[in-house]
Design a protein around this motif. Sequence first.
Motif, PDB file in Angstrom:
ATOM      1  N   THR A  27      35.114 -38.780 -24.707  1.00 22.86           N
ATOM      2  CA  THR A  27      34.990 -37.880 -25.847  1.00 22.86           C
ATOM      3  C   THR A  27      33.764 -38.199 -26.712  1.00 22.86           C
ATOM      4  OG1 THR A  27      37.392 -37.599 -25.833  1.00 22.86           O
ATOM      5  CG2 THR A  27      36.215 -36.855 -27.793  1.00 22.86           C
ATOM      6  N   PRO A  28      33.555 -39.465 -27.130  1.00 24.27           N
ATOM      7  CA  PRO A  28      32.344 -39.742 -27.906  1.00 24.27           C
ATOM      8  C   PRO A  28      31.058 -39.493 -27.108  1.00 24.27           C
ATOM      9  CG  PRO A  28      33.915 -41.493 -28.232  1.00 24.27           C
ATOM     10  CD  PRO A  28      34.452 -40.627 -27.136  1.00 24.27           C
ATOM     11  N   PHE A  31      30.362 -35.721 -27.113  1.00 29.63           N
ATOM     12  CA  PHE A  31      29.855 -35.273 -28.402  1.00 29.63           C
ATOM     13  C   PHE A  31      28.453 -35.809 -28.674  1.00 29.63           C
ATOM     14  CE2 PHE A  31      34.032 -33.692 -29.098  1.00 29.63           C
ATOM     15  CZ  PHE A  31      33.883 -32.699 -30.040  1.00 29.63           C
ATOM     16  N   ALA A  32      28.147 -37.027 -28.189  1.00 30.82           N
ATOM     17  CA  ALA A  32      26.791 -37.547 -28.332  1.00 30.82           C
ATOM     18  C   ALA A  32      25.810 -36.689 -27.531  1.00 30.82           C
ATOM     19  CB  ALA A  32      26.728 -39.001 -27.870  1.00 30.82           C
ATOM     20  N   ILE A  34      26.177 -33.508 -26.870  1.00 30.98           N
ATOM     21  CA  ILE A  34      26.035 -32.268 -27.649  1.00 30.98           C
ATOM     22  C   ILE A  34      25.082 -32.499 -28.816  1.00 30.98           C
ATOM     23  CG2 ILE A  34      27.255 -30.659 -29.167  1.00 30.98           C
ATOM     24  CD1 ILE A  34      29.712 -31.056 -27.283  1.00 30.98           C
ATOM     25  N   GLY A  35      25.218 -33.646 -29.492  1.00 33.70           N
ATOM     26  CA  GLY A  35      24.312 -33.982 -30.586  1.00 33.70           C
ATOM     27  C   GLY A  35      22.884 -34.135 -30.108  1.00 33.70           C
ATOM     28  N   PHE A  48      21.716 -35.922 -35.170  1.00 35.76           N
ATOM     29  CA  PHE A  48      22.988 -35.339 -34.743  1.00 35.76           C
ATOM     30  C   PHE A  48      23.647 -36.149 -33.634  1.00 35.76           C
ATOM     31  CE2 PHE A  48      21.161 -31.703 -36.919  1.00 35.76           C
ATOM     32  CZ  PHE A  48      22.258 -31.273 -37.654  1.00 35.76           C
ATOM     33  N   LEU A  51      25.305 -38.947 -35.583  1.00 32.55           N
ATOM     34  CA  LEU A  51      26.327 -38.399 -36.464  1.00 32.55           C
ATOM     35  C   LEU A  51      27.575 -37.979 -35.675  1.00 32.55           C
ATOM     36  CD1 LEU A  51      26.899 -37.527 -39.424  1.00 32.55           C
ATOM     37  CD2 LEU A  51      26.131 -35.257 -38.730  1.00 32.55           C
ATOM     38  N   LEU A  52      27.382 -37.219 -34.612  1.00 31.62           N
ATOM     39  CA  LEU A  52      28.532 -36.774 -33.815  1.00 31.62           C
ATOM     40  C   LEU A  52      29.196 -37.931 -33.079  1.00 31.62           C
ATOM     41  CD1 LEU A  52      27.303 -33.354 -32.412  1.00 31.62           C
ATOM     42  CD2 LEU A  52      28.998 -33.769 -34.183  1.00 31.62           C
ATOM     43  N   PHE A  55      31.159 -40.021 -35.757  1.00 33.35           N
ATOM     44  CA  PHE A  55      32.304 -39.233 -36.206  1.00 33.35           C
ATOM     45  C   PHE A  55      33.398 -39.203 -35.138  1.00 33.35           C
ATOM     46  CE2 PHE A  55      34.553 -35.159 -36.293  1.00 33.35           C
ATOM     47  CZ  PHE A  55      35.161 -35.257 -37.539  1.00 33.35           C
ATOM     48  N   THR A  56      33.015 -38.984 -33.887  1.00 39.16           N
ATOM     49  CA  THR A  56      33.993 -38.886 -32.809  1.00 39.16           C
ATOM     50  C   THR A  56      34.672 -40.218 -32.533  1.00 39.16           C
ATOM     51  OG1 THR A  56      32.636 -37.151 -31.832  1.00 39.16           O
ATOM     52  CG2 THR A  56      34.357 -38.068 -30.460  1.00 39.16           C
ATOM     53  N   TYR A  59      37.158 -40.707 -35.323  1.00 38.48           N
ATOM     54  CA  TYR A  59      38.322 -39.824 -35.197  1.00 38.48           C
ATOM     55  C   TYR A  59      39.248 -40.261 -34.064  1.00 38.48           C
ATOM     56  CZ  TYR A  59      41.250 -35.880 -34.082  1.00 38.48           C
ATOM     57  OH  TYR A  59      42.340 -35.106 -33.794  1.00 38.48           O
TER      58      TYR A  59
END
Length: 86
Positions: A27-28, A31-32, A34-35, A48, A51-52, A55-56, A59
């Motif tokens: 998951t991280p 998202f990385a 995607i960032g 980004f 940041l993503l 954050f991931t 979470y």
Amino acid sequence: MFDLSAKRELNNGFGNALTVAVELAVTPTAFALIGWQIDRWLGTWPLFLLLLFVFTVGYVSWKQYLAYDTKMRHQEHELLGHPDGR
């Protein structure tokens, strides 16, 4: 003939651990990525991505902590019962 419930519990435990491990790793990373794509598009190199990712990770860790805490409280309740006698 044989009691397979202990083996079934062990296999379920391995499956649950693998699920959590994949969730904590994939998951991280997703998202990385995607960032990273957003950073390439906007020209804001590591903003980004970091940041993503952070954050991931936060979470997913928080979610796993809450699931663990809930499960442990349930186990305590099963073993000890209600502390106030309910």
